[in-house]
Write a protein that holds these residues in place. Structure first.
Motif, PDB file in Angstrom:
ATOM      1  N   GLY A   9      57.156  -6.316  21.922  1.00  0.00           N
ATOM      2  CA  GLY A   9      58.559  -5.978  21.712  1.00  0.00           C
ATOM      3  C   GLY A   9      59.079  -6.512  20.390  1.00  0.00           C
ATOM      4  O   GLY A   9      59.858  -5.844  19.703  1.00  0.00           O
ATOM      5  N   ALA A  71      66.843  -8.675  23.679  1.00  0.00           N
ATOM      6  CA  ALA A  71      66.951  -7.274  24.085  1.00  0.00           C
ATOM      7  C   ALA A  71      68.373  -6.758  23.897  1.00  0.00           C
ATOM      8  O   ALA A  71      68.570  -5.622  23.453  1.00  0.00           O
ATOM      9  N   LEU A  75      69.411  -3.765  21.416  1.00  0.00           N
ATOM     10  CA  LEU A  75      70.129  -2.628  21.973  1.00  0.00           C
ATOM     11  C   LEU A  75      71.419  -2.360  21.186  1.00  0.00           C
ATOM     12  O   LEU A  75      71.724  -1.212  20.844  1.00  0.00           O
ATOM     13  N   LEU A  97      65.334   0.473  20.221  1.00  0.00           N
ATOM     14  CA  LEU A  97      65.570   0.586  21.657  1.00  0.00           C
ATOM     15  C   LEU A  97      64.298   0.338  22.463  1.00  0.00           C
ATOM     16  O   LEU A  97      64.341  -0.274  23.533  1.00  0.00           O
ATOM     17  N   LEU A  98      63.152   0.796  21.952  1.00  0.00           N
ATOM     18  CA  LEU A  98      61.877   0.516  22.620  1.00  0.00           C
ATOM     19  C   LEU A  98      61.563  -0.970  22.574  1.00  0.00           C
ATOM     20  O   LEU A  98      61.070  -1.546  23.557  1.00  0.00           O
ATOM     21  N   ALA A 100      63.781  -3.336  22.545  1.00  0.00           N
ATOM     22  CA  ALA A 100      64.676  -3.945  23.531  1.00  0.00           C
ATOM     23  C   ALA A 100      64.132  -3.757  24.939  1.00  0.00           C
ATOM     24  O   ALA A 100      64.164  -4.684  25.759  1.00  0.00           O
ATOM     25  N   LEU A 101      63.615  -2.576  25.217  1.00  0.00           N
ATOM     26  CA  LEU A 101      63.047  -2.306  26.540  1.00  0.00           C
ATOM     27  C   LEU A 101      61.826  -3.184  26.812  1.00  0.00           C
ATOM     28  O   LEU A 101      61.674  -3.735  27.909  1.00  0.00           O
ATOM     29  N   LEU A 102      60.973  -3.332  25.820  1.00  0.00           N
ATOM     30  CA  LEU A 102      59.784  -4.174  25.997  1.00  0.00           C
ATOM     31  C   LEU A 102      60.146  -5.644  26.160  1.00  0.00           C
ATOM     32  O   LEU A 102      59.529  -6.356  26.954  1.00  0.00           O
ATOM     33  N   TYR A 104      62.942  -6.758  27.409  1.00  0.00           N
ATOM     34  CA  TYR A 104      63.542  -6.904  28.734  1.00  0.00           C
ATOM     35  C   TYR A 104      62.467  -6.857  29.825  1.00  0.00           C
ATOM     36  O   TYR A 104      62.540  -7.596  30.805  1.00  0.00           O
ATOM     37  N   ALA A 105      61.474  -5.998  29.647  1.00  0.00           N
ATOM     38  CA  ALA A 105      60.393  -5.915  30.640  1.00  0.00           C
ATOM     39  C   ALA A 105      59.532  -7.172  30.627  1.00  0.00           C
ATOM     40  O   ALA A 105      58.935  -7.526  31.647  1.00  0.00           O
TER      41      ALA A 105
END
Length: 117
Positions: A9, A71, A75, A97-98, A100-102, A104-105
C-alpha cells in the motif's frame, strides 16, 4: 501478511503521489502557458496540487505505522486531486485510492485474550 499489505500500500501510494506530482506540474505548466497567450485566467493549481501531493506522501509513509490514518490521508488526497486538476486526476487517483484500500486491508487486528478461570 499485514506488514506485506501495508508495504505494498505504501509503494502504490508513493507511485500515485509521484504520478500526481508529474500531472500537477504538467497541468500547471499548460495553464501558465495559456495565461501567457491570454487563453485562461485560472491560477493556483500548482500550490493546491502540491499540497495534495504532500498529503499523499505523508499518508503513504504514515501507513507503515498507523494504517488507518495513512488510508484516510490517501483517500482524501485521491478525492481532492480531482478538485485541483479535474479529470486529469484519473491518471493518479486510482493509485492513491488503491493504496488507501491496501493500507486499510493491512491494518492490524487486536489479539484475542482468553479468560482464565
Amino acid at each position: 501478511m499485514h506488514l506485506g499489505l501495508r508495504t505494498v500500500g505504501m509503494i502504490v501510494g508513493l507511485f500515485g503521489a509521484v504520478i500526481a506530482f508529474i500531472i500537477n506540474l504538467l497541468y500547471s505548466t499548460f495553464h501558465v502557458l495559456g495565461r501567457v497567450v491570454n487563453i485562461t485566467n485560472d491560477t493556483g493549481h500548482f500550490f493546491w496540487g502540491l499540497l495534495i501531493v504532500i498529503v499523499a506522501l505523508v499518508g503513504s509513509f504514515l501507513g507503515l505505522g498507523n494504517a488507518i490514518a495513512g488510508a484516510v490521508l490517501l483517500l482524501i488526497a485521491g478525492i481532492a486531486f480531482f478538485f485541483a486538476v479535474g479529470w486529469w486526476a484519473l491518471f493518479a487517483s486510482p493509485f492513491l485510492l488503491l493504496g488507501a484500500l491496501l493500507l486499510y486491508a493491512g491494518r492490524g487486528t487486536r489479539a484475542r485474550t482468553a479468560a482464565v478461570s
